[in-house]
Design a protein around this motif. Structure first.
Motif, short mmCIF file in Angstrom:
data_model
loop_
_atom_site.label_atom_id
_atom_site.label_comp_id
_atom_site.label_asym_id
_atom_site.label_seq_id
_atom_site.Cartn_x
_atom_site.Cartn_y
_atom_site.Cartn_z
N CYS A 5 -5.88 0.45 5.50
CA CYS A 5 -6.38 1.83 5.37
C CYS A 5 -7.40 1.99 4.25
O CYS A 5 -7.88 3.09 4.01
N CYS B 224 0.86 -1.19 0.00
CA CYS B 224 0.00 0.00 0.00
C CYS B 224 0.89 1.23 0.00
O CYS B 224 1.79 1.37 0.81
N CYS C 268 -6.42 -1.79 0.26
CA CYS C 268 -5.55 -2.08 1.39
C CYS C 268 -6.40 -2.53 2.59
O CYS C 268 -7.39 -1.88 2.94
ZN LIG Z 1 -2.91 1.08 3.34
#
Ligand SMILES: [Zn+2]
Ligand SMILES: [Zn+2]
Length: 326
Positions: free
Chosen positions: A43, A17, A40
């Protein structure tokens, strides 16, 4: 060694990510089939540039095939290459363009062949290209497309391609051609084409240059010409963002029969391609490339291209490039 085709179900890759640096394990088939859905786990940031989004700022150098780079270096180290080829293209190009494009090609755009124009724009948008070359259609029974024009670049596609390929496949072929442009292949592509169709003329236009220079130049140019296709195939994949679609286009370039279309097996084609690749990994590679320098379209070149592209999609920079532009 690339994974087999079709992919084993548990085949996956780790994607980084770019926002939070978390490492995410993603099933390869999902990354191929729905890149926009790869997110991801920590997040929720997108991990890949999805279909419909442009790769803004992409350059040809980012996806250049190493064999393209090597053979280009070899070509440019031939004494006199730039002067001879520029002269050749200068002398013949004007006549060539006037003769072929303006008198018998239909220019796409401004209300002419609008559906094709939209497909062209879609291909250019995906590759992050803001400017478009001119687009022409010409009447021909064989499936073909090419890029030309040093001063005023253009892409030309055959009428058979428009008739026999689906919209998605036409976008793929147009992306391949636009990749040649994005990768600055055009001058040498024209030279290679002139060489194929007009070897005799070439000798005439390079009066005073001995065969000692001309023959190595021709070989280097033809070899590079083949290798540049591998780069443009990568561009095609980056634009369509689905390896299965890109591979199917290579298969249909081999066998474009309308009648047999329903019987074509991409699986069998890929097995054939990977067998050819394995053979080349056993040390035949050099001889194979030597062969490629002198043969024409009837060679199993599309098989080689398909195996190279599959390997790049699974284990090359394909996914990391889509990650960079997520
Ligand atoms: Zn992330
Ligand atoms: Zn090409």
């Amino acid at each position: 060694m690339a994974p087999p085709y079709p992919l084993p179900r548990d085949e996956s890759r780790v994607l980084l990510c770019r926002r939070c640096q978390a490492r995410n394990r993603v099933p390869l088939e999902r990354a191929f089939g729905e890149p926009e859905r790869a997110r991801c786990g920590s997040c929720q940031a997108p991990l890949l540039c999805g279909r419909g989004a442009p790769l803004s700022g992409l350059t040809g150098a980012e996806y250049q095939h190493p064999l393209d780079r090597q053979s280009l270096q070899a070509l440019e180290s031939v004494p006199g290459v730039s002067t001879i080829l520029k002269k050749l293209v200068e002398v013949t190009l004007e006549r060539y363009d006037r003769l072929f494009n303006q008198s018998s090609f239909v220019r796409v755009g401004g209300g002419q062949l609008s559906s094709l124009e939209r497909l062209f724009e879609r291909a250019a948008y995906a590759l992050g290209l803001r400017e478009l070359p001119e687009l022409y259609v010409y009447h021909a029974p064989e499936i073909n497309a090419y890029t030309g024009g040093v001063e005023r670049p253009y892409v030309a596609v055959s009428s058979a391609l428009c008739d026999l390929f689906t919209e998605e496949e036409v976008v793929a072929v147009l992306s391949h051609e636009l990749s040649h442009w994005q990768s600055q292949h055009v001058l040498y592509k024209i030279a290679a084409r002139l060489l194929t169709y007009a070897a005799g003329e070439m000798a005439r236009y390079t009066l005073g240059v001995s065969n000692l220079v001309l023959v190595p130049l021709q070989l280097a140019l033809l070899k590079w010409d083949r290798c540049s296709e591998l780069t443009a195939d990568r561009g095609m994949l980056l634009a369509v963002r689905n390896p299965h679609v890109a591979l199917r286009v290579l298969l249909r370039l081999c066998c474009a029969s309308q009648r047999l279309q329903g019987e074509l097996s991409l699986e069998r084609f890929m097995q054939q391609a990977q067998q050819a690749r394995e053979a080349s990994e056993e040390g035949v590679l050099d001889r194979f490339y030597t062969l490629l320098q002198t043969v024409t379209r009837t060679h199993p070149f599309p098989l080689w291209r398909a195996a190279e592209l599959w390997s790049w999609a699974c284990d090359g920079e394909y996914l990391s490039l889509l990650g960079r532009y997520a």
